[in-house]
Design an enzyme around this catalytic site. Structure first.
Site, PDB file in Angstrom:
ATOM      1  N   CYS A 183       0.830  -1.213   0.000  1.00 29.67           N
ATOM      2  CA  CYS A 183       0.000   0.000   0.000  1.00 29.67           C
ATOM      3  C   CYS A 183       0.865   1.264   0.000  1.00 29.67           C
ATOM      4  O   CYS A 183       1.598   1.505  -0.935  1.00 29.67           O
ATOM      5  CB  CYS A 183      -0.895  -0.016   1.231  1.00 29.67           C
ATOM      6  SG  CYS A 183      -2.592  -0.159   0.822  1.00 29.67           S
ATOM      7  N   HIS A 220      -3.333  -5.289   0.921  1.00 28.93           N
ATOM      8  CA  HIS A 220      -2.853  -4.614   2.113  1.00 28.93           C
ATOM      9  C   HIS A 220      -2.837  -5.528   3.333  1.00 28.93           C
ATOM     10  O   HIS A 220      -3.316  -6.653   3.302  1.00 28.93           O
ATOM     11  CB  HIS A 220      -3.641  -3.321   2.359  1.00 28.93           C
ATOM     12  CG  HIS A 220      -4.937  -3.523   3.071  1.00 28.93           C
ATOM     13  ND1 HIS A 220      -5.936  -2.597   3.008  1.00 28.93           N
ATOM     14  CD2 HIS A 220      -5.398  -4.514   3.860  1.00 28.93           C
ATOM     15  CE1 HIS A 220      -6.937  -3.028   3.741  1.00 28.93           C
ATOM     16  NE2 HIS A 220      -6.645  -4.180   4.266  1.00 28.93           N
TER      17      HIS A 220
END
Lengths: 441, 282
Positions: B97, B207
């Site tokens: 991310c 993520h």
């Protein structure tokens, strides 16, 4: 056994007085009355069709027919709004108890506009104690014009919905600025809450526990916060304070948790006992005491009333799993789970239920922020929609998961010993219904 | 680099207080556990802001974070210098991310200002039109293979980001999207891609605990330090992957289809109304 479904939306802790009540329903306009009537019909229908309590459906219908129904219902009442990531429902129950007398409250956790509409329609008490979802604080405050807002904490929860803690903090700050008269009973130990509450008239509370994971950098300037400074005083007051090189620092608390009570704004110490378990609930209790004092209740009286509360919307109640007794805990996010795991005795056998529905947040990544390593070496039950996510987390934490969808069957599969069940929001709700032989059985 | 039976594999978790919004600690837990399950020693080094990054790490993990923290983190890493030096000698670097974006040449920092990244991946990141939130399924891109040349299984995870990432010629995508948004910018061949890999530097929008859901990717990263690793019992991770495929991803796919149909209808809506405006104007 306690039956959560029978839990009233009205909490009566003292003989009712007539001045507790609002004048008759003709205080409301015709449009509002029609909307409320239609809402009750829809809610009743929804309940009879077995689609839950009907509280939210009912409120939705009312607001669709009369978007201003909430302000009409709240008009003439003295309201307290309780918000934060953790402890909302418990603190709402504690504030309602602390005020005494008849109180309108959304004690079942339906904490957005529709749920609050239903709660206020059910009870014409002059006092309203309302739990509000973090992101709905501005709209609930606009409609209900509260005298006091309790801002508990802001930690990571449902990041797929709220995205960022700092954004929620800004939403609160704007809401508090928009109503400069409101008293904000705020957590001084939480930098995001402190930042938001500084825009209102804060009464600072230090509830004892520290959760620094979401508060590593200054909400004002972005520099890394210093959490190393010890606080003044003894006991809980000696816990670390936070400060930033930009000058923003933890405010001096007006109310601070001590080993056996609370230090009050005038410096006096008030000891209190609590029926609810856990250090985290002692913190919630002093928020409730501070809110009640702000509304004119003497601190001693508020503490006595708060201490008598035993069960909050089925939480801390005991499940009967085909003969095996197990207290049921609710935890919804990493800070809440850390608190729940700290309440589990070493010899207890744990079963954990995890769902990831809309109300829970659909992302299970947060499981990895929970210190499940505390359960290493133990056999732990994994249940709920996302039992496979939980099982992988427990496996890598060094525990041995037993994966089973059915809670009663799971109770039979787990080793002997005192059993504790903990679950996140929708899993918790389903478990209660399931063991009551209700809708899901 | 240590092989099996020699010194411990050093996993460095970089600034979890800044880059750790989404359960990123999970990746460090998973990597160490997968070594220990093979009776290989693992040393987990957690480095917080203000501490020096070790120069001798084998795997450096960078998690997700908010804009301000991401910008603060990249400045500290540049001043520290150890991470860039370690990548230069072939240590594995894994960015998730925000951690993925800051490994690139530029990303959008505080206030949406383009900010210089560490330049370890040939990627640049701008802003997506609409934030990408949901479950992800991607098949491994061509050339993304395990330590013995075997193709990597599908990538499964959850994304929550506003970044649109363009890959330059030196970086290759990690996956080709089946469900979800991923990099959000089609490749030159028109494919929707996920993540990037360049030597032993990995970036992904999967993520949080991405490696818990993707044990083969975890082992691929570990193998940069250890060489090929033997199999371990992955019954539980495999059950989780099966659950995602059968019970979670189909709903995400349906929601995505509904969204694209709505988008299409809106476009068609605006065309006739535009035309009628022209007609009536005549």
């Amino acid at each position: 056994m306690f039956l959560p479904g029978h839990y009233p939306d009205r909490v009566t802790t003292a003989p009712e007085r007539t001045d507790d009540r609002l004048p008759a329903a003709d205080r409301l306009g015709l449009r509002t009355r029609i909307a409320l009537h239609a809402g009750r019909l829809a809610g009743g229908l929804s309940r009879r069709l077995g689609r839950g309590s009907g509280v939210v459906v009912r409120g939705r219908v009312v607001l669709a027919l009369d978007p201003d129904a909430l302000s009409a219902l709240a008009s003439g009442r003295r309201s307290v709004v309780i918000t934060g990531t953790n402890g909302k429902s418990t603190t709402t129950r504690l504030v309602a108890a602390a005020l005494g007398g008849s109180v309108a409250t959304n004690s079942t956790g339906a904490n957005m506009g529709p749920g609050i509409v239903s709660a206020l329609d059910d009870c014409d008490a002059r006092s309203a104690v309302l739990e509000a979802d973090e992101l709905h604080v501005p709209s609930v405050m606009r409609a209900t014009r509260p005298e006091v807002v309790v801002a508990l904490n802001l930690t990571r929860d449902q990041l797929d919905r709220t995205h960022e803690v700092s954004r929620t903090s800004q939403v609160w700050a704007r809401a508090f600025t928009a109503q400069p008269g409101v008293v904000v009973v705020a957590n001084a130990a939480d930098p995001h809450v402190a930042d938001a509450a500084s825009s209102g008239r804060p009464i600072w509370v230090d509830p004892g526990l520290r959760w620094t994971e979401d508060a590593s950098v200054c909400p004002r300037c972005g520099a890394v916060l210093d959490w190393s400074q010890p606080g003044a005083g003894s006991g809980t007051e000696a816990l670390s304070r936070w400060s930033c090189r930009c000058g923003f620092a933890m405010p001096t608390p007006d109310y601070a948790l001590t080993a056996d009570g609370v230090r009050l704004p005038d410096g006096a110490h008030l000891a209190f006992d609590l029926r609810l378990p856990g250090e985290v609930n002692r913190g919630n209790a002093i928020f409730a005491i501070a809110a009640a004092v702000a509304l004119g209740v003497p601190a001693e009286q508020a503490a006595d009333r708060v201490g008598a509360v035993e069960v909050v919307d089925g939480r801390y109640a005991t499940l009967d799993l085909d003969g095996r007794q197990a207290p049921l805990l609710l935890a919804k996010n990493p800070a809440g789970w850390a608190a729940a795991l700290s309440m589990i005795p070493d010899d207890a056998v744990m079963a954990i239920g995890i769902n990831a529905r809309i109300a829970d947040g659909t992302d299970t990544s947060w499981l990895w922020d929970v210190p499940f390593e505390r359960l290493a070496g133990r056999v732990v039950g994994a249940t709920g929609d996302r039992r496979d996510d939980l099982a992988v987390r427990l496996h890598y934490a060094g525990a041995t998961p037993v994966v089973e969808a059915d809670l009663v069957r799971l109770a039979h599969l787990l080793p002997e010993g005192p059993m504790v069940v903990a679950a996140n929001y929708t899993a918790f709700r389903e478990m209660r219904r399931y063991v009551e032989g209700g809708l899901n059985a | 680099m240590p092989g099996p039976g020699t010194s411990a594999v050093r996993i460095v978790h970089v600034y979890p207080n800044l880059l750790g919004t989404y359960g990123d600690a999970g990746n460090a837990i998973v990597l160490c556990a997968r070594l220990r399950l093979r009776e290989l020693p693992c040393e987990l080094i957690v480095v917080e802001p203000g501490q020096a990054l070790p120069r001798e790490g084998d795997v450096y993990l960078l998690g997700g974070g908010e804009d301000a923290k991401q910008t603060a983190a990249v400045q500290m890493m540049r001043e520290d210098g150890a991470l860039v030096a370690a990548a230069g000698r072939g240590a594995a670097v894994v960015g998730i991310c925000a951690g993925y974006q800051l490994l690139g040449t530029t990303f959008l920092g505080v206030g949406g200002i383009p900010t210089e990244g560490l330049g370890l991946l040939d990627v640049t990141t701008g802003r997506l039109e609409r934030r990408a939130v949901g479950n992800v399924l991607a098949r491994a891109a061509a050339g993304v293979v395990g330590p013995e040349g075997e193709p990597l299984p599908d990538l499964i995870g959850f994304e929550n980001h506003g970044g649109a990432t363009v890959l330059g010629s030196a970086a290759r995508p990690l996956g080709i999207m089946e469900i979800g948004v991923g990099n959000g910018v089609p490749s030159t061949t028109g494919q929707a891609t996920e993540g990037a890999v360049q030597g032993s530097v990995f970036g992904t929008y999967l993520h949080g605990p991405a490696l818990a859901l993707n044990p083969a990717l975890a082992d691929l990263i570990l193998s940069t330090a250890t060489g090929p690793l033997g199999p371990i019992d992955d019954t539980l991770p495999e059950a989780l992957r099966r659950h995602r495929r059968l019970h979670v991803l189909p709903a995400t796919e349906r929601a995505g289809r509904v969204r694209s149909v709505v988008k299409l209808l809106r476009r068609k809506d605006s065309a006739p109304s535009g035309a009628s405006a022209t007609l009536s104007g005549r």
